[in-house]
Design an enzyme around this catalytic site. Structure first.
Site, PDB file in Angstrom:
ATOM      1  N   ASP A 109      -3.639  -5.662   6.863  1.00 21.91           N
ATOM      2  CA  ASP A 109      -4.948  -5.142   6.092  1.00 21.91           C
ATOM      3  C   ASP A 109      -5.007  -5.722   4.701  1.00 21.91           C
ATOM      4  O   ASP A 109      -5.685  -5.277   3.647  1.00 21.91           O
ATOM      5  CB  ASP A 109      -5.097  -3.564   6.177  1.00 21.91           C
ATOM      6  CG  ASP A 109      -3.872  -2.950   5.543  1.00 21.91           C
ATOM      7  OD1 ASP A 109      -2.776  -3.793   4.997  1.00 21.91           O
ATOM      8  OD2 ASP A 109      -3.522  -1.817   5.599  1.00 21.91           O
ATOM      9  N   LYS A 160       3.397   6.947  -7.669  1.00 17.70           N
ATOM     10  CA  LYS A 160       2.244   7.256  -8.734  1.00 17.70           C
ATOM     11  C   LYS A 160       2.621   8.051  -9.899  1.00 17.70           C
ATOM     12  O   LYS A 160       3.008   8.993  -9.726  1.00 17.70           O
ATOM     13  CB  LYS A 160       0.989   7.567  -7.916  1.00 17.70           C
ATOM     14  CG  LYS A 160       0.509   6.803  -6.661  1.00 17.70           C
ATOM     15  CD  LYS A 160      -0.671   7.157  -6.067  1.00 17.70           C
ATOM     16  CE  LYS A 160      -1.238   6.455  -4.962  1.00 17.70           C
ATOM     17  NZ  LYS A 160      -2.414   7.123  -4.362  1.00 17.70           N
TER      18      LYS A 160
END
Length: 356
Positions: A109, A160
């Protein structure tokens, strides 16, 4: 050089387009998305690829057979999803490479224009166990960050955070030494990002970062999927697999566009699709057999196979599933998705994904 191509995901973020078609096979700038990856891999020196499949595994071999775009192909399927590392390990027995040979790992992807040959050269020069393509982004807080030292060695994989230590992120293309793949536990669910790479680093193995900030896009969302197709058609990223020259639009065989229609902005018009006079289609993907009626407007959207947009209707940032239809006068915006076969009758009401 051999490669493993990870194509096992279900593509849930792209529903309803992926209900019947795996994400890597969705038509993108006139070809299945993977065709662009295969053609670019061949250009980078890859001669053989092992597909690591899971969801609708049989469709990949049906689409590409045993060779395509100059690359020999073979297929290995997971019975149960094994994560990125587990999928790589599961596909490894199909490799023919020697223990010290480089093996390229590609994600099904990711659309990337980076220099794969340069990444492989860095890997071999450094004698690395693994070498990652790292790209720079304006807002690294949305991603995990990957810092490197002065020699380019990866020092950590960070989750993150609001205050990332670097703007470098994992771009999803790796080069492994063949023997390093065999250190991944067999038959287990393993994350290459959270387990394999940190494990190699902690054991003293060399993990390098090839930092290149060229074209890079994760096409996992509807907005990004449309952008990827648009960028390919416009020539913002080159692909030998695109069936036509870059330009404002790409018309496949049998597509019919009225001379009174405006079709531009990197729009791809599929086989047998039709755009009537007075219609405007900008930066969109019209799949095979799609129909856009007179006076309709379609922007930044996907119109699925055999789907229909009625006269005067407006689609802006919308996904229409296969066979769906939008009656005249409808106005659909802001990420609205219409499931396959659903039909909206003629109306003058505006619909948006923000509506509750």
């Amino acid at each position: 050089m051999e490669a493993i191509l990870l194509v096992g995901g279900r593509g849930t973020r792209l529903r309803p387009l992926t209900i019947s078609t795996p994400k890597p096979l969705l038509p993108t700038a006139g070809a299945p998305f993977l065709a662009h990856q295969l053609a670019r891999a061949h250009a980078a020196g890859v001669t053989r690829i092992v597909f690591a499949t899971s969801y609708r595994a049989e469709m990949f071999e049906a689409a590409f057979g045993t060779s395509a775009h100059g690359v020999e192909l073979t297929y290995v399927s997971e019975r149960e999803p094994l994560g990125t590392g587990g999928a790589i390990r599961n596909a490894a027995p199909a490799l023919t490479s020697g223990p010290d040979d480089p093996v390229l790992i590609l994600n099904g992807d990711i659309l990337s224009g980076h220099d794969v040959r340069a990444q492989v050269e860095l890997h071999e020069k450094a004698g690395a166990a693994a070498t990652l393509h790292l790209t720079k982004v304006e807002d690294p807080s949305r991603f995990g960050s990957v810092p490197t030292d002065g020699q380019g060695r990866v020092t950590a994989f960070l989750e993150k955070t609001n205050n990332p230590v670097t703007d470098q992120i994992n771009a999803g293309c790796y080069v492994f030494r063949r023997s390093a793949i065999d250190t991944i536990p067999e038959g287990e669910v393993v994350s290459v990002e959270r387990e394999t790479f940190p494990g190699l680093i902690s054991s003293g193995q060399v993990v390098m970062g090839h930092v290149e900030a060229g074209y890079w896009l994760d096409v996992g969302t509807p907005e990004a999927f449309v952008q990827g197709s648009r960028d390919l058609v416009l020539g913002r990223i080159a692909s030998p697999a695109m069936p036509g020259e870059p330009g404002q639009r790409l018309l496949l065989d049998g597509a019919v566009v009225s001379p009174r229609a405006v079709v531009r902005g990197g729009t791809a018009v599929g086989r047998g699709a039709e755009v009537e006079g007075g219609a405007t289609v900008e930066g969109s993907v019209l799949q095979d057999g799609a129909f856009v009626a007179e006076g309709a407007t379609v922007r930044d959207s996907v119109v699925g196979r055999g789907a229909r947009v009625g006269a005067g209707a407006v689609l802006d940032g919308v996904i229409l599933g296969d066979g769906a239809s939008v009656g005249p006068g409808n106005e659909l915006r802001n990420g609205l998705r219409l499931w396959p076969g659903i039909a909206l009758p003629p109306t003058a009401v505006r619909f948006s994904a923000d509506d509750s």
